[in-house]
Design a protein around this motif. Structure first.
Motif, mmCIF file in Angstrom:
data_model
loop_
_atom_site.group_PDB
_atom_site.id
_atom_site.type_symbol
_atom_site.label_atom_id
_atom_site.label_comp_id
_atom_site.label_asym_id
_atom_site.label_seq_id
_atom_site.Cartn_x
_atom_site.Cartn_y
_atom_site.Cartn_z
ATOM 1 N N ALA A 29 -65.772 1.354 -2.928
ATOM 2 C CA ALA A 29 -64.599 0.597 -3.354
ATOM 3 C C ALA A 29 -64.632 -0.446 -4.293
ATOM 4 N N VAL A 30 -65.787 -1.319 -4.051
ATOM 5 C CA VAL A 30 -66.101 -2.401 -4.842
ATOM 6 C C VAL A 30 -66.634 -1.845 -6.288
ATOM 7 N N GLU A 31 -67.384 -0.862 -6.257
ATOM 8 C CA GLU A 31 -67.736 -0.330 -7.684
ATOM 9 C C GLU A 31 -66.813 0.306 -8.259
ATOM 10 N N SER A 32 -65.761 0.743 -7.747
ATOM 11 C CA SER A 32 -64.750 1.265 -8.541
ATOM 12 C C SER A 32 -63.707 0.030 -8.902
ATOM 13 N N LEU A 33 -63.635 -0.944 -8.130
ATOM 14 C CA LEU A 33 -62.853 -1.907 -8.474
ATOM 15 C C LEU A 33 -63.578 -2.659 -9.711
ATOM 16 N N ALA A 34 -64.727 -3.106 -9.689
ATOM 17 C CA ALA A 34 -65.563 -3.684 -10.671
ATOM 18 C C ALA A 34 -65.295 -3.042 -11.900
ATOM 19 N N ASP A 35 -65.409 -1.579 -11.908
ATOM 20 C CA ASP A 35 -65.138 -0.706 -13.097
ATOM 21 C C ASP A 35 -63.832 -0.679 -13.565
ATOM 22 N N PRO A 39 -64.362 -2.275 -17.466
ATOM 23 C CA PRO A 39 -65.054 -0.973 -17.906
ATOM 24 C C PRO A 39 -66.323 -1.270 -18.648
ATOM 25 N N GLU A 40 -66.310 -2.232 -19.467
ATOM 26 C CA GLU A 40 -67.797 -2.434 -20.236
ATOM 27 C C GLU A 40 -68.694 -3.033 -19.542
ATOM 28 N N TYR A 41 -69.842 -3.034 -19.894
ATOM 29 C CA TYR A 41 -71.062 -3.365 -19.321
ATOM 30 C C TYR A 41 -71.135 -4.985 -19.165
ATOM 31 N N HIS A 42 -71.247 -5.492 -18.038
ATOM 32 C CA HIS A 42 -71.336 -6.989 -17.958
ATOM 33 C C HIS A 42 -72.456 -7.163 -16.895
ATOM 34 N N PRO A 43 -73.186 -8.142 -17.047
ATOM 35 C CA PRO A 43 -74.538 -8.326 -16.271
ATOM 36 C C PRO A 43 -73.845 -8.645 -14.682
ATOM 37 N N LEU A 44 -72.833 -9.338 -14.634
ATOM 38 C CA LEU A 44 -72.447 -9.804 -13.251
ATOM 39 C C LEU A 44 -71.775 -8.698 -12.314
ATOM 40 N N VAL A 45 -71.208 -7.683 -13.157
ATOM 41 C CA VAL A 45 -70.660 -6.566 -12.621
ATOM 42 C C VAL A 45 -71.992 -5.807 -12.131
#
Length: 80
Positions: A29-35, A39-45
């Motif tokens: 769920a956290v990964e889906s929410l982060a995406d 949607p772009e690459y971000h170091p904190l995500v």
């Protein structure tokens, strides 16, 4: 009714599986929410996803160690 040590071990094992499955679902769920949020690459995500995966790994290792301890105590009663 009285719970035998063997039954208690089985209950603990199923509880470990439920906790592990719950952690995997939370991580997904956290990964889906982060995406969704970024949607772009971000170091904190990426770091958040890595920490979530690490939490699942640690919990899975702990579940295996608990199961091994319960099996050890079940079949090796002369120790401890």
């Amino acid at each position: 009714s009285r719970v035998t040590p063997a039954q208690n071990g089985c209950q603990t094992g199923s509880r470990d599986r439920r906790i592990s499955a719950s952690q995997r679902a939370s991580n997904s769920a956290v990964e889906s929410l982060a995406d969704l949020v970024n949607p772009e690459y971000h170091p904190l995500v990426a770091r958040a996803k890595d920490y979530g995966a690490a939490a699942v790994l640690v919990l899975s290792i702990a579940a295996v160690l608990i199961a091994a301890l319960l099996l050890w105590r079940r079949f090796h009663t002369t120790g401890f």
